[in-house]
Scaffold this motif. Structure first.
Motif, PDB file in Angstrom:
ATOM      1  N   ALA A 259       0.850  -1.173  -0.216  1.00 34.59           N
ATOM      2  CA  ALA A 259       0.161  -0.211  -0.190  1.00 34.59           C
ATOM      3  C   ALA A 259       0.762   1.252  -0.251  1.00 34.59           C
ATOM      4  O   ALA A 259       2.072   1.341   0.762  1.00 34.59           O
ATOM      5  N   LEU A 260       0.538   1.861  -0.950  1.00 28.36           N
ATOM      6  CA  LEU A 260       1.281   3.756  -0.310  1.00 28.36           C
ATOM      7  C   LEU A 260       0.335   4.617  -0.104  1.00 28.36           C
ATOM      8  O   LEU A 260      -0.886   5.125  -0.631  1.00 28.36           O
ATOM      9  N   LEU A 261       0.868   5.669   1.123  1.00 32.98           N
ATOM     10  CA  LEU A 261      -0.077   6.110   1.804  1.00 32.98           C
ATOM     11  C   LEU A 261       0.916   7.836   1.262  1.00 32.98           C
ATOM     12  O   LEU A 261       1.724   8.123   1.852  1.00 32.98           O
ATOM     13  N   PHE A 262       0.280   8.509   0.806  1.00 34.54           N
ATOM     14  CA  PHE A 262      -0.026  10.158   0.512  1.00 34.54           C
ATOM     15  C   PHE A 262       0.001  11.145   1.823  1.00 34.54           C
ATOM     16  O   PHE A 262      -0.981  10.471   2.488  1.00 34.54           O
ATOM     17  N   LEU A 263       0.952  11.738   2.408  1.00 34.77           N
ATOM     18  CA  LEU A 263       1.069  12.960   3.038  1.00 34.77           C
ATOM     19  C   LEU A 263       0.475  13.619   2.533  1.00 34.77           C
ATOM     20  O   LEU A 263       0.628  14.302   1.593  1.00 34.77           O
ATOM     21  N   ASP A 264      -0.430  14.599   4.054  1.00 41.37           N
ATOM     22  CA  ASP A 264      -1.015  15.846   3.954  1.00 41.37           C
ATOM     23  C   ASP A 264       0.351  16.732   3.407  1.00 41.37           C
ATOM     24  O   ASP A 264      -0.462  18.059   2.615  1.00 41.37           O
ATOM     25  N   GLN A 265       1.705  16.771   3.872  1.00 36.81           N
ATOM     26  CA  GLN A 265       2.356  18.046   4.093  1.00 36.81           C
ATOM     27  C   GLN A 265       3.862  17.133   3.274  1.00 36.81           C
ATOM     28  O   GLN A 265       4.230  15.877   4.242  1.00 36.81           O
ATOM     29  N   PRO A 266       4.359  17.409   2.942  1.00 39.46           N
ATOM     30  CA  PRO A 266       5.424  17.089   2.128  1.00 39.46           C
ATOM     31  C   PRO A 266       6.297  17.110   3.767  1.00 39.46           C
ATOM     32  O   PRO A 266       6.407  18.047   4.857  1.00 39.46           O
ATOM     33  N   ALA A 267       7.544  15.797   3.845  1.00 37.15           N
ATOM     34  CA  ALA A 267       8.228  15.377   5.014  1.00 37.15           C
ATOM     35  C   ALA A 267       9.768  16.810   4.872  1.00 37.15           C
ATOM     36  O   ALA A 267       9.173  16.759   3.681  1.00 37.15           O
ATOM     37  N   ILE A 268       9.515  17.477   5.973  1.00 39.89           N
ATOM     38  CA  ILE A 268      11.181  17.973   5.630  1.00 39.89           C
ATOM     39  C   ILE A 268      12.674  17.153   6.231  1.00 39.89           C
ATOM     40  O   ILE A 268      12.405  16.469   7.335  1.00 39.89           O
ATOM     41  N   LEU A 269      13.028  16.703   5.325  1.00 35.38           N
ATOM     42  CA  LEU A 269      13.967  15.980   4.939  1.00 35.38           C
ATOM     43  C   LEU A 269      15.879  16.753   5.250  1.00 35.38           C
ATOM     44  O   LEU A 269      15.802  17.713   5.947  1.00 35.38           O
ATOM     45  N   ASP A 270      15.833  15.733   7.046  1.00 31.35           N
ATOM     46  CA  ASP A 270      16.597  16.541   8.133  1.00 31.35           C
ATOM     47  C   ASP A 270      17.393  14.507   8.107  1.00 31.35           C
ATOM     48  O   ASP A 270      18.014  13.648   7.618  1.00 31.35           O
ATOM     49  N   ARG A 271      18.943  15.350   8.965  1.00 37.20           N
ATOM     50  CA  ARG A 271      19.677  13.778   9.142  1.00 37.20           C
ATOM     51  C   ARG A 271      19.094  12.333   9.813  1.00 37.20           C
ATOM     52  O   ARG A 271      19.473  11.649   9.899  1.00 37.20           O
ATOM     53  N   ASN A 272      17.231  12.757  10.243  1.00 38.89           N
ATOM     54  CA  ASN A 272      17.111  11.499  10.498  1.00 38.89           C
ATOM     55  C   ASN A 272      15.894  11.708  10.555  1.00 38.89           C
ATOM     56  O   ASN A 272      15.027  10.917  10.499  1.00 38.89           O
ATOM     57  N   VAL A 273      15.807  12.278   9.301  1.00 42.76           N
ATOM     58  CA  VAL A 273      14.263  12.107   8.104  1.00 42.76           C
ATOM     59  C   VAL A 273      14.815  12.316   6.741  1.00 42.76           C
ATOM     60  O   VAL A 273      15.390  13.015   6.492  1.00 42.76           O
ATOM     61  N   ASP A 274      14.949  10.876   6.203  1.00 42.57           N
ATOM     62  CA  ASP A 274      15.451  10.871   4.833  1.00 42.57           C
ATOM     63  C   ASP A 274      14.527   9.513   4.649  1.00 42.57           C
ATOM     64  O   ASP A 274      13.751   9.203   5.131  1.00 42.57           O
ATOM     65  N   THR A 275      14.469   9.381   2.844  1.00 38.24           N
ATOM     66  CA  THR A 275      13.822   8.308   2.080  1.00 38.24           C
ATOM     67  C   THR A 275      15.030   7.298   1.922  1.00 38.24           C
ATOM     68  O   THR A 275      16.319   6.727   1.933  1.00 38.24           O
TER      69      THR A 275
END
Length: 421
Positions: A259-275
């Motif tokens: 399943a794919l979940l689409f977010l209401d706002q994009p994530a802010i990519l940082d050192r602890n949040v990335d793809t």
């Protein structure tokens, strides 16, 4: 409105007990050291991030108007904090920067900056920029998919004994939560794991989210310790605006469990949040699975506060099917081509609550791509019996095409986004 994270198991026949930190009575927190007091008569004056006795972090409450402001009351004195004893009462748990070679720092050595230069006349004076001076710029984080922070973000924690991940080690890991109103609070109930494959898209298992509407779901990014908030980088919460389940998903045997979940706002990519990267032909060896699921199968299993990791190799489907036929599935079981298997070593497996979490494998350049999505298994950690994951390679093109189409509808489409070279 205060948001509280509550962890709930996905198993219909059992309800998991509340998460409890598996920690000995005299054990320090991850960010503390056990140190001895140099002078027992000296009282520790608190400095630094010390959690309260409850699960969260308390903020100091200012005194009511009129209190603490009288002319005869003298200077305010910082409240002495209580620290947990350790080492059979011979030491005290303190923040790591207050522990020097096993002894508690009581004179501030190493913690204060003494100025010996001629610019400031007093030793403890600091030379600060004027308000009109622009502050120094911090380096802008450059996002890149599949980068594992093996030593953590800014700090490496040693002494882990239960396969805990470092903070920020797997920045693509997400928690899928279900929002529920209880009295005057919105409570977040843990549903399953997931992975960030685009700043606006999370990849997870269809069996995790198939029974929920998009507006009931929330994604937590950058989480590590679900019960405390002392991490240097804060987590990010995003509500889900749309859920798309693979059209060939079969609920019973979990074929095409994607399943794919689409977010209401994009994530802010940082050192602890990335793809995490996606690749049609991932490596079969030295893969990692992560999650907050239970550590054991059955009633003895406990959900984990700190993100756990386990290293696994994948199996070819022929050998996996042969192994699964030795279980209660029977000799006529046929493993669907939409699955990939991994693990099989005793005690080395994902378990309940890990559904939807990613299985990632290395790329030639040292980054990682997602190979699987935790789907199902026979028990947990049974020797010779691998866990079963939804194959990302099998649905790779569907993921790319579906994500691009929905991102175009959202106005967030980027050409060639999925090219990881």
């Amino acid at each position: 409105m205060r948001v509280v994270v509550v962890v709930a198991a996905l198993v219909a026949v059992a309800v998991a007990s509340p998460r409890k930190r598996r920690q000995a009575p005299n054990e320090c927190q991850w960010w503390e050291d056990c140190a001895s007091v140099r002078d027992p008569t000296d009282a520790l004056v608190g400095s630094g991030p010390v959690p309260s006795n409850n699960e969260g972090r308390e903020e100091a409450t200012p005194p009511p108007p009129g209190q603490g402001q009288g002319q005869d009351e003298g200077p305010a004195v910082r409240q002495t904090l209580e620290f947990q004893p350790c080492n059979q009462g011979r030491g005290t748990c303190v923040p790591y920067y207050l522990c020097n070679d096993g002894d508690i720092v009581t004179d501030g050595a190493g913690l204060i900056d003494i100025r010996l230069g001629p610019e400031c006349p007093q030793f403890l004076d600091l030379c600060c920029n004027n308000p009109t001076t622009e502050p120094p710029t911090t380096p802008v984080y450059q996002p890149r998919c599949g980068v594992r922070n093996q030593n953590g973000v800014n700090v490496r924690i040693t002494g882990f004994q239960d396969n805990q991940a470092q903070f920020g080690e797997f920045p693509w890991m997400t928690a899928v939560l279900r929002k529920e109103a209880i009295e005057d609070k919105i409570v977040n109930l843990y549903v399953c794991g997931g992975s960030l494959i685009h700043p606006s898209v999370v990849l997870t298992a269809a069996h995790c989210v198939g029974n929920w509407n998009a507006h009931n779901l929330r994604i937590r990014l950058g989480e590590w310790d679900t019960q405390r908030t002392y991490e240097q980088y804060e987590h990010q919460d995003r509500d889900v605006r749309n859920v798309i389940i693979h059209p060939n998903y079969v609920a019973g045997p979990l074929h095409n469990d994607v399943a794919l979940l689409f977010l209401d706002q994009p994530a802010i990519l940082d050192r602890n949040v990335d793809t995490i990267c996606l690749h049609p032909n991932p490596s079969p060896y030295n893969c990692w699975a992560t999650g907050w699921g239970t550590d054991k199968f059955g009633k003895e299993g406990e959900f984990q506060n700190v993100l756990k990791k386990i290293e696994l190799n994948t199996w070819n489907n022929t050998d996996c099917q042969k192994a699964l036929r030795t279980t209660r599935l029977g000799v006529h079981f046929i493993l669907d081509k939409s699955f990939v298997c991994a693990g099989g070593l005793a005690g080395q497996d994902t378990c309940k609550g890990d559904g939807g979490s990613p299985l990632v494998c290395p790329l030639p350049d040292g980054r990682y791509s997602q190979s699987g999505i935790v789907a199902w298994g026979i028990g947990c950690g049974e020797g010779g019996i691998p866990g079963v994951y939804a194959s990302v390679a099998h649905v790779y093109q569907w993921i790319i095409n579906t994500a691009d189409q929905e991102l175009q509808n959202m106005g967030r489409y980027t050409p060639d986004y999925w090219n990881i070279n």
